[in-house]
Design a protein around this motif. Structure first.
Motif, PDB file in Angstrom:
ATOM      1  N   GLN A 252      35.428 -47.281  73.455  1.00 49.28           N
ATOM      2  CA  GLN A 252      36.830 -46.856  73.466  1.00 49.28           C
ATOM      3  C   GLN A 252      37.016 -45.619  74.333  1.00 49.28           C
ATOM      4  N   ALA A 253      36.082 -44.681  74.247  1.00 48.11           N
ATOM      5  CA  ALA A 253      36.183 -43.472  75.064  1.00 48.11           C
ATOM      6  C   ALA A 253      36.073 -43.800  76.549  1.00 48.11           C
ATOM      7  N   VAL A 254      35.224 -44.753  76.892  1.00 42.63           N
ATOM      8  CA  VAL A 254      35.072 -45.125  78.300  1.00 42.63           C
ATOM      9  C   VAL A 254      36.342 -45.799  78.810  1.00 42.63           C
ATOM     10  N   VAL A 255      36.920 -46.722  78.036  1.00 44.45           N
ATOM     11  CA  VAL A 255      38.146 -47.393  78.479  1.00 44.45           C
ATOM     12  C   VAL A 255      39.318 -46.418  78.513  1.00 44.45           C
ATOM     13  N   ASP A 256      39.450 -45.575  77.477  1.00 43.12           N
ATOM     14  CA  ASP A 256      40.496 -44.550  77.519  1.00 43.12           C
ATOM     15  C   ASP A 256      40.271 -43.606  78.693  1.00 43.12           C
ATOM     16  N   GLY A 257      39.008 -43.302  78.966  1.00 46.36           N
ATOM     17  CA  GLY A 257      38.690 -42.459  80.108  1.00 46.36           C
ATOM     18  C   GLY A 257      39.096 -43.100  81.421  1.00 46.36           C
ATOM     19  N   LEU A 258      38.946 -44.415  81.544  1.00 49.25           N
ATOM     20  CA  LEU A 258      39.410 -45.112  82.744  1.00 49.25           C
ATOM     21  C   LEU A 258      40.908 -44.915  82.936  1.00 49.25           C
ATOM     22  N   LYS A 259      41.658 -44.972  81.850  1.00 50.19           N
ATOM     23  CA  LYS A 259      43.105 -44.782  81.951  1.00 50.19           C
ATOM     24  C   LYS A 259      43.455 -43.368  82.399  1.00 50.19           C
ATOM     25  N   LEU A 260      42.658 -42.395  81.989  1.00 51.82           N
ATOM     26  CA  LEU A 260      42.925 -40.999  82.328  1.00 51.82           C
ATOM     27  C   LEU A 260      42.428 -40.633  83.724  1.00 51.82           C
ATOM     28  N   THR A 261      41.511 -41.410  84.268  1.00 52.80           N
ATOM     29  CA  THR A 261      40.863 -41.056  85.533  1.00 52.80           C
ATOM     30  C   THR A 261      41.785 -41.314  86.715  1.00 52.80           C
ATOM     31  N   PRO A 262      41.965 -40.324  87.597  1.00 44.80           N
ATOM     32  CA  PRO A 262      42.809 -40.521  88.779  1.00 44.80           C
ATOM     33  C   PRO A 262      42.087 -41.313  89.848  1.00 44.80           C
ATOM     34  N   ARG A 263      42.819 -41.686  90.880  1.00 40.44           N
ATOM     35  CA  ARG A 263      42.231 -42.437  91.983  1.00 40.44           C
ATOM     36  C   ARG A 263      41.108 -41.656  92.655  1.00 40.44           C
ATOM     37  N   ASN A 264      40.165 -42.427  93.194  1.00 38.31           N
ATOM     38  CA  ASN A 264      39.066 -41.879  93.989  1.00 38.31           C
ATOM     39  C   ASN A 264      38.364 -40.715  93.296  1.00 38.31           C
ATOM     40  N   PRO A 265      37.917 -40.932  92.053  1.00 39.68           N
ATOM     41  CA  PRO A 265      37.308 -39.833  91.299  1.00 39.68           C
ATOM     42  C   PRO A 265      35.858 -39.588  91.706  1.00 39.68           C
ATOM     43  N   SER A 266      35.405 -38.382  91.440  1.00 41.93           N
ATOM     44  CA  SER A 266      33.980 -38.081  91.481  1.00 41.93           C
ATOM     45  C   SER A 266      33.381 -38.388  90.109  1.00 41.93           C
ATOM     46  N   PHE A 267      32.069 -38.366  90.006  1.00 39.59           N
ATOM     47  CA  PHE A 267      31.412 -38.537  88.715  1.00 39.59           C
ATOM     48  C   PHE A 267      31.917 -37.486  87.727  1.00 39.59           C
ATOM     49  N   LEU A 268      32.112 -36.265  88.197  1.00 46.61           N
ATOM     50  CA  LEU A 268      32.494 -35.185  87.295  1.00 46.61           C
ATOM     51  C   LEU A 268      33.930 -35.355  86.812  1.00 46.61           C
ATOM     52  N   THR A 269      34.805 -35.897  87.648  1.00 42.57           N
ATOM     53  CA  THR A 269      36.172 -36.185  87.218  1.00 42.57           C
ATOM     54  C   THR A 269      36.173 -37.231  86.114  1.00 42.57           C
ATOM     55  N   ALA A 270      35.396 -38.295  86.289  1.00 42.48           N
ATOM     56  CA  ALA A 270      35.318 -39.352  85.271  1.00 42.48           C
ATOM     57  C   ALA A 270      34.626 -38.840  84.011  1.00 42.48           C
ATOM     58  N   ARG A 271      33.637 -37.963  84.175  1.00 37.40           N
ATOM     59  CA  ARG A 271      32.995 -37.324  83.011  1.00 37.40           C
ATOM     60  C   ARG A 271      34.036 -36.605  82.161  1.00 37.40           C
ATOM     61  N   ASP A 272      34.875 -35.793  82.810  1.00 44.08           N
ATOM     62  CA  ASP A 272      35.870 -35.011  82.076  1.00 44.08           C
ATOM     63  C   ASP A 272      36.890 -35.904  81.383  1.00 44.08           C
ATOM     64  N   ALA A 273      37.218 -37.051  81.997  1.00 44.29           N
ATOM     65  CA  ALA A 273      38.165 -37.972  81.370  1.00 44.29           C
ATOM     66  C   ALA A 273      37.582 -38.555  80.087  1.00 44.29           C
TER      67      ALA A 273
END
Length: 678
Positions: A596-617
């Motif tokens: 659930q955290a990974v899918v919710d994180g996908l929704k929060l992640t902006p376009r063209n993210p870095s690993f660290l951006t997706a980590r924070d999401a």
């Protein structure tokens, strides 16, 4: 994704050249005083390529005025509030005073499992898209802004609006490149696509009343009509007006995105320069059914759909009544591998049909490895993944794949067209994802070296289906094209590997850490190393060639290609699920909370993210579960475990990434200091 041409200077450091850290933080403090709440900007969150802040956090931002509403608020409330908020803090993000900060919003507002709202914005100038600059605004349900995440850039308001290069001239140059013969290389082998004959040219199918309006050309030798539009492409230091085209080869095995200069800087006006050209297709690493693959159990008769107890996820409140919806529908005494979510074909043939008995039932019971069995298996896998992700929040309003959306939300008309080719096909396995309302296409073929078919292996089908999910949730519904930079592409591969392995591991006593071993008939699978806790690659190794990764036995590792770099992301998520399981002392809850955290994180992640951006999401998605899916004590334990997993693979609190390319990745193993917020 494969990049063929990229004239952008991804090593350009605009932050140092134009802004400077102290100036940046001074602006943030001044803007915070103007908006009357705290703004948090960190030097490490600056995208050095654009010179703008990639994440601006808010503390104490105002909510909507008036009493809370018991009914969900219309999307328009969140969209208007998001645009006004970004305008009010534009200088803290990096825009200069009085510089245009124009944005359009995706009309679909995403909601996570815990009620956070996400508005996806697209930066514009003169009514023309600034390509790749698409931040997201995270809000609580009451309208309180949590943060603005994603890329923006300062571009000159004097950029040309009218093209000096005609669309036809630019198309001719781009089509010549797209028509060249192509070698597709992957873990399943090498395939050759021949050159296409484009001598007959292309004709306009639609007029272009305004420069910022799209137009369409006939398909010519390609698979589909060719869309075109003007965009501004940021090159590093400046931006160019460019024509953007999409070219599709047979079965969408390749989908080229081409940016051709439109501002007339080329010496020869009849030979404009291609600025950026890449294959946007997600290639694989690429009823009686195999429920995972022939190594994981014999052919088994299962109902279509199976009972919800066969899924590792739980059915949440709010799904349409009767979920999971029927996968097939009887017509004229037959039932076929054709339904609302998936239409499965045997290569160029129609869906597999069987007669319906007097009780209204039909059984797909073909011979093993027959074309019909391959079609049945891919139909099962794709429908299963549709239902799995729907239970995690990839529903109609957020761009899932369905012919008819029973809730009336989203566009529909976009089931997965799944082809189980009864022979080797170029690319062996791929998934082409397009905007909401346009069908996705999956192709599975025979692996020549092993004589085994990817349609019989959930590792491959699940991986490819995940590309569709991540492309739409991160990329947005408008074009599903938000994972184009190098780290972003790599995470697309890593998310696919993670779900392919973790879904089967949920019901296994022994964790499986090797992917694709059955289909290639090799116990080592198709990745460089098993995805166990000893996986050697880390964020610090991104961009390293063979011989540069320290440690005994690591000389052959290479982290300059998206599938290999994606292994680092998958290894991290595999460690995350282990840590969460231990923190909650429950395998079932550990997997479900992580998914659930990974899918919710996908929704929060902006376009063209870095690993660290997706980590924070992902970390923010976990935070939203506190007091809901997790008690405060559980959240504290899960958060600690999550940071341990990220730090183990070089994405600790002190890690740094200049942008989302492979250049300048600095690993860090530090845990966050006491009192820090995710």
């Amino acid at each position: 994704m494969t990049t063929l041409i990229d004239k952008r200077d991804m090593t350009y450091d605009r932050f140092v050249e134009v802004a400077g850290a102290d100036h940046f933080l001074d602006d943030t403090e001044r803007v915070a005083d103007e908006v009357n709440h705290t703004l948090i900007a960190e030097r490490g969150k600056v995208n050095r390529f654009t010179g703008h802040l990639g994440e601006l956090r808010a503390d104490g931002a105002p909510a909507f005025e008036g009493p809370p509403s018991p009914a969900p608020l219309p999307n328009g409330f969140y969209i208007t509030h998001a645009k006004e908020y970004v305008d009010s803090v534009a200088e803290a993000i990096g825009f200069a005073a009085n510089e245009p900060a124009e944005f359009e919003a995706d009309p679909s507002v995403t909601a996570t499992s815990e009620g956070m709202r996400v508005v996806s914005l697209q930066q514009m100038l003169n009514g023309i898209e600034v390509w790749g600059m698409a931040p997201k605004v995270w809000m609580l349900e009451d309208g309180t802004v949590d943060r603005v995440v994603g890329d923006t850039v300062s571009v000159s308001p004097d950029l040309p609006v009218t093209p000096s290069v005609s669309a036809e001239t630019a198309l001719r140059v781009a089509a010549a490149k797209a028509a060249e013969p192509l070698t597709l290389r992957g873990p399943f082998g090498t395939d050759e696509l021949p050159a296409l004959d484009i001598s007959r040219g292309f004709e306009r199918l639609s007029a272009q009343p305004e420069n910022n309006q799209p137009l369409t050309f006939t398909k010519g030798a390609f698979e589909e009509a060719i869309p075109a539009r003007l965009v501004y492409l940021y090159m590093g230091g400046d931006a160019r007006l460019a024509w953007f085209f999409t070219f599709s080869r047979e079965h969408l095995l390749v989908q080229y995105h081409a940016f051709v200069e439109a501002d007339g800087r080329a010496a020869d006006a009849n030979a404009p320069e291609i600025l950026y050209f890449y294959d946007a297709t997600s290639h694989a690493i690429a009823g009686t059914v195999f429920r995972h693959n022939p190594n994981e159990g014999a052919l088994t008769e299962v109902t279509f759909p199976p009972p919800t107890t066969d899924y590792p996820t739980l059915v949440p409140d709010g799904l349409p009544p009767g979920f999971p919806e029927a996968w097939t529908k009887a017509t004229d005494g037959t039932v076929a591998t054709e339904g609302n979510n998936v239409i499965a074909f045997g290569g160029d043939s129609r869906p597999f049909e069987v007669p319906v008995g007097q009780g209204g039932d039909g059984v797909f019971n073909p011979l093993v490895n027959s074309p019909e069995q391959l079609v049945t298996n891919i139909f099962y896998f794709c429908n299963y993944m549709h239902d799995f992700f729907m239970m995690l929040g990839f529903t109609e309003e957020f761009g899932n794949f369905q012919m008819v959306n029973v809730t009336g939300r989203g566009k529909g008309a976009d089931p997965v067209h799944a082809f189980a080719h009864p022979r080797p096909v170029p690319g062996t396995a791929n998934m082409a994802t397009r905007a909401d309302g346009l069908a996705a296409e999956m192709n599975m073929g025979l692996v020549s070296d092993s004589n085994r078919h990817t349609a019989n292996d959930a590792d491959v089908v699940y991986h490819e289906f995940c590309h569709g999910v991540s492309n739409r949730l991160v990329g947005g519904l408008a074009d599903a094209n938000g994972l184009r930079e190098q780290q972003s592409q790599s995470m697309g591969e890593g998310w696919g590997d993670f779900f392919a392995l973790s879904i089967i591991n949920f019901s296994r006593a022994e964790e499986r850490t090797v992917l694709g071993n059955w289909v290639v008939d090799d116990p080592r699978g198709i990745r460089q190393r098993p995805y166990d806790s000893l996986y050697p690659g880390t964020f610090a190794h991104i961009g390293k060639r063979r011989g540069q990764v320290p440690g005994p036995g690591n000389s052959g590792l290479d982290y300059r290609e998206v599938h290999n770099v994606g292994e680092i992301w998958c290894a991290t998520l595999m460690e995350l699920v282990r840590k969460t399981t231990r923190a909650l002392d429950s395998k079932e809850r550990g997997y479900r909370v992580t998914w659930q955290a990974v899918v919710d994180g996908l929704k929060l992640t902006p376009r063209n993210p870095s690993f660290l951006t997706a980590r924070d999401a992902i970390l923010r998605a976990l935070k939203a579960m506190e007091g809901r899916a997790l008690t405060s004590a559980e959240y504290t334990a899960v958060r600690t475990g999550a940071w341990e997993a990220f730090a183990r693979f070089g994405m600790g609190f002190d890690a740094f990434s200049a942008n989302a390319s492979f250049d300048g990745c600095q690993g860090g193993m530090a845990m966050p200091p006491p009192g820090s917020q995710d």
